[in-house]
Design a protein around this motif. Structure first.
Motif, mmCIF file in Angstrom:
data_model
loop_
_atom_site.group_PDB
_atom_site.id
_atom_site.type_symbol
_atom_site.label_atom_id
_atom_site.label_comp_id
_atom_site.label_asym_id
_atom_site.label_seq_id
_atom_site.Cartn_x
_atom_site.Cartn_y
_atom_site.Cartn_z
ATOM 1 N N ALA A 250 59.234 -27.189 17.548
ATOM 2 C CA ALA A 250 58.362 -27.942 18.450
ATOM 3 C C ALA A 250 58.904 -29.365 18.575
ATOM 4 N N ASN A 251 59.417 -29.699 19.737
ATOM 5 C CA ASN A 251 60.032 -31.007 19.961
ATOM 6 C C ASN A 251 58.955 -32.052 20.253
ATOM 7 N N ALA A 252 58.829 -32.995 19.348
ATOM 8 C CA ALA A 252 57.908 -34.112 19.529
ATOM 9 C C ALA A 252 58.668 -35.433 19.365
ATOM 10 N N THR A 253 59.933 -35.454 19.778
ATOM 11 C CA THR A 253 60.794 -36.627 19.570
ATOM 12 C C THR A 253 60.605 -37.709 20.627
ATOM 13 N N GLY A 254 59.963 -37.361 21.731
ATOM 14 C CA GLY A 254 59.811 -38.318 22.818
ATOM 15 C C GLY A 254 60.874 -38.165 23.893
ATOM 16 N N THR B 225 64.230 -35.225 25.499
ATOM 17 C CA THR B 225 64.787 -33.880 25.513
ATOM 18 C C THR B 225 65.899 -33.761 24.483
ATOM 19 N N ILE B 226 65.873 -32.696 23.695
ATOM 20 C CA ILE B 226 66.973 -32.369 22.787
ATOM 21 C C ILE B 226 67.905 -31.470 23.576
ATOM 22 N N LEU B 227 69.135 -31.890 23.754
ATOM 23 C CA LEU B 227 70.082 -31.139 24.566
ATOM 24 C C LEU B 227 70.675 -29.965 23.799
ATOM 25 N N SER B 228 71.002 -28.925 24.526
ATOM 26 C CA SER B 228 71.669 -27.757 23.961
ATOM 27 C C SER B 228 72.919 -28.192 23.208
ATOM 28 N N GLY B 229 73.091 -27.665 21.985
ATOM 29 C CA GLY B 229 74.263 -27.993 21.182
ATOM 30 C C GLY B 229 74.054 -29.143 20.223
ATOM 31 N N ASP C 130 68.400 -26.601 26.046
ATOM 32 C CA ASP C 130 67.678 -27.870 26.110
ATOM 33 C C ASP C 130 66.225 -27.630 25.700
ATOM 34 N N ILE C 131 65.672 -28.557 24.907
ATOM 35 C CA ILE C 131 64.272 -28.474 24.485
ATOM 36 C C ILE C 131 63.580 -29.749 24.949
ATOM 37 N N PRO C 132 62.878 -29.699 26.088
ATOM 38 C CA PRO C 132 62.171 -30.887 26.565
ATOM 39 C C PRO C 132 61.098 -31.324 25.565
#
Length: 122
Positions: A15-19, A21-25, A40-42
């Motif tokens: 669960a991405n709560a970083t603020g 998008t975490i990019l693929s890779g 990608d994980i928005p």
């Protein structure tokens, strides 16, 4: 197969709560386990993170790393460092990742075996 089997465990939901998008890779810390985002994980969504396998990921340029060496995930540099590096807050050391190849000074990418085993988070 046992009726209580859930999944092989090589990929975890994150669960991405970083603020952002975490990019693929990109390398992702799931608690004390390290993995790689498969897509990608928005922000505010859940995505898949591989915690087992070999991936080419960023390496601290000045680090000299031997094949098979346990690694330090330098959170501030978003890159792997050698196991002699002094960990800072947020870094993960230990069994979470192992160098799949040797890499010397000036190299900025390293093939890393992600183990799915928790490391030690500073």
């Amino acid at each position: 197969m046992a009726s209580n089997h859930v999944q092989p465990g090589k990929v975890l939901d994150f669960a991405n709560a970083t603020g952002g998008t975490i990019l693929s890779g990109k390398v992702v810390a799931v608690g004390q386990i390290l993995g790689v985002a498969l897509k990608d994980i928005p922000n505010n969504t859940t995505g898949s993170v591989a915690v087992d396998g070999v991936f080419a990921v960023p390496k601290v340029s000045g680090a000299v790393i031997a094949a098979g060496e346990s690694l330090t995930w330098d959170a501030s540099a978003a890159a792997f460092d050698d196991n002699a590096a002094t960990p800072a807050t947020g870094d993960i050391t230990g069994a979470a990742a192992v160098a799949f190849q040797a890499a010397g000074n000036g190299v900025t990418t390293l093939n890393v075996k992600f183990t799915g085993v928790p490391g030690t988070k500073t």
